[in-house]
Design a protein around this motif. Sequence first.
Motif, mmCIF file in Angstrom:
data_model
loop_
_atom_site.group_PDB
_atom_site.id
_atom_site.type_symbol
_atom_site.label_atom_id
_atom_site.label_comp_id
_atom_site.label_asym_id
_atom_site.label_seq_id
_atom_site.Cartn_x
_atom_site.Cartn_y
_atom_site.Cartn_z
ATOM 1 N N VAL A 1 0.854 -1.187 0.000
ATOM 2 C CA VAL A 1 0.000 0.000 0.000
ATOM 3 C C VAL A 1 0.897 1.247 0.000
ATOM 4 N N THR A 2 0.558 2.253 0.754
ATOM 5 C CA THR A 2 1.428 3.399 0.946
ATOM 6 C C THR A 2 1.069 4.041 2.267
ATOM 7 N N VAL A 3 1.831 5.002 2.677
ATOM 8 C CA VAL A 3 1.624 5.632 3.982
ATOM 9 C C VAL A 3 0.517 6.674 3.846
ATOM 10 N N VAL A 4 -0.625 6.399 4.456
ATOM 11 C CA VAL A 4 -1.805 7.247 4.263
ATOM 12 C C VAL A 4 -2.175 8.050 5.508
ATOM 13 N N ASP A 5 -1.394 7.941 6.557
ATOM 14 C CA ASP A 5 -1.769 8.532 7.844
ATOM 15 C C ASP A 5 -2.101 10.017 7.762
ATOM 16 N N ARG A 6 -1.319 10.763 6.979
ATOM 17 C CA ARG A 6 -1.502 12.216 6.942
ATOM 18 C C ARG A 6 -2.039 12.705 5.604
ATOM 19 N N GLY A 7 -2.504 11.783 4.771
ATOM 20 C CA GLY A 7 -2.917 12.191 3.436
ATOM 21 C C GLY A 7 -1.708 12.358 2.537
ATOM 22 N N PRO B 1 -10.123 -18.327 10.265
ATOM 23 C CA PRO B 1 -10.558 -19.727 10.423
ATOM 24 C C PRO B 1 -10.056 -20.634 9.299
ATOM 25 N N TYR B 2 -9.724 -20.053 8.146
ATOM 26 C CA TYR B 2 -9.202 -20.843 7.021
ATOM 27 C C TYR B 2 -7.677 -20.923 7.033
ATOM 28 N N GLY B 3 -7.064 -20.314 8.046
ATOM 29 C CA GLY B 3 -5.611 -20.311 8.096
ATOM 30 C C GLY B 3 -4.984 -19.295 7.160
ATOM 31 N N ILE B 4 -5.739 -18.255 6.817
ATOM 32 C CA ILE B 4 -5.253 -17.231 5.884
ATOM 33 C C ILE B 4 -4.916 -15.957 6.658
ATOM 34 N N ARG B 5 -3.672 -15.555 6.567
ATOM 35 C CA ARG B 5 -3.236 -14.295 7.175
ATOM 36 C C ARG B 5 -3.151 -13.214 6.099
ATOM 37 N N VAL B 6 -3.487 -11.982 6.480
ATOM 38 C CA VAL B 6 -3.478 -10.867 5.531
ATOM 39 C C VAL B 6 -2.846 -9.656 6.206
ATOM 40 N N ASN B 7 -1.821 -9.106 5.585
ATOM 41 C CA ASN B 7 -1.128 -7.938 6.123
ATOM 42 C C ASN B 7 -0.783 -6.966 5.002
ATOM 43 N N CYS B 8 -0.309 -5.803 5.402
ATOM 44 C CA CYS B 8 0.115 -4.785 4.441
ATOM 45 C C CYS B 8 1.542 -4.325 4.745
ATOM 46 N N VAL B 9 2.223 -3.888 3.710
ATOM 47 C CA VAL B 9 3.482 -3.157 3.850
ATOM 48 C C VAL B 9 3.273 -1.796 3.206
ATOM 49 N N GLU C 1 -2.239 -6.392 10.086
ATOM 50 C CA GLU C 1 -1.351 -5.285 10.424
ATOM 51 C C GLU C 1 -0.784 -4.598 9.182
ATOM 52 N N THR C 2 -0.339 -3.363 9.359
ATOM 53 C CA THR C 2 0.367 -2.622 8.317
ATOM 54 C C THR C 2 1.753 -2.271 8.835
ATOM 55 N N LEU C 3 2.772 -2.792 8.174
ATOM 56 C CA LEU C 3 4.161 -2.515 8.526
ATOM 57 C C LEU C 3 4.642 -1.350 7.681
ATOM 58 N N THR C 4 4.935 -0.243 8.336
ATOM 59 C CA THR C 4 5.361 0.965 7.629
ATOM 60 C C THR C 4 6.874 0.960 7.465
#
Length: 313
Positions: A194-200, A227-235, A289-292
């Motif tokens: 994704v991208t850093v959106v905290d401040r617009g 429940p399906y064992g699927i993890r979803v995260n962002c960088v 989670e989102t890892l910045t």
Amino acid sequence: MSLINGHPLAGVNAKMKSRHSNDRREVRVEMTEARQFGLSDEELAAYQPVFRSDLFVGQRVLVTGGGSGLGKATAWLFGRLGAEIIIAGRKPERLDAAATPMRAAGLKVQTRALNIRDRDSIDSLFAGAKGGSGLPTILINNAGGQFPQAAIDYSAKGWNAVIDTNLNGTWAMMQVAAQCWRDAGIPGSIVNIVTVVDRGMPGVAHTCAARAGVIGLTRSVAVEWIPYGIRVNCVAPGAIMTEGHVVYSDEARESYKRSNPMMRFGDAFDVAEACAYLAGPSGKFITGETLTVDGGGRLWGEFWAIPKPDYFK
């Protein structure tokens, strides 16, 4: 993605200079007079990862937008850590050019044509994987794009193109992958770039809206899909030097390295290793989670993707 998923800087040749700090190799990207953006294939092949070389042996990793920039660097990293790689994108010639040096380095890599705005294209890719070498178990959603422009001047077509690609296309990839894993009864891991959106993000409001949507989706389905064992995260990358910076003005590019307190650009491997951390066993208790990865930029400085208006000077 760099700052924004092409995630950077068109034209500045990046030399990798290293120093040792706390037994970890840090790579610093510096601009030279030659005009080339991002890391060369030689640099991608020579980089020393922090992870062990067999970390992803036996796994298949699908990287969208894998023909250049962050996607290519991420494909190189996972491949060098033992994974079988599928790089997908709209331009077969770019994919082939990216895959050739990977194969020469001994990496296992396939290329697949893909338009993430076309659901039939996505369905075809996953159907082919199921009937061929097998489903990927890790999806890196890197494909995307945008253009810098004042939001007040967006056309409906321009706005829709960015939303369809960066939000709707990413969602379609997430959903189809999750459905395939659920139906096959296997776990999976998704990392959305994704991208850093905290401040617009003045100058790229369309992509800020789309990426914020992806972050919201990630948080929501992280709960639904566990429940399906699927993890979803962002960088969320900040000012990362890649080919994507070609669309920005010299003024905007020069301001990027001052948009974080480290006063420099990151490199594509900063993002690639963040993806490996989240997708691998090190991230087994992390989801939603989102890892910045922005050098502290969201805490300090400012970013303009278009020339800064005189009002703010």
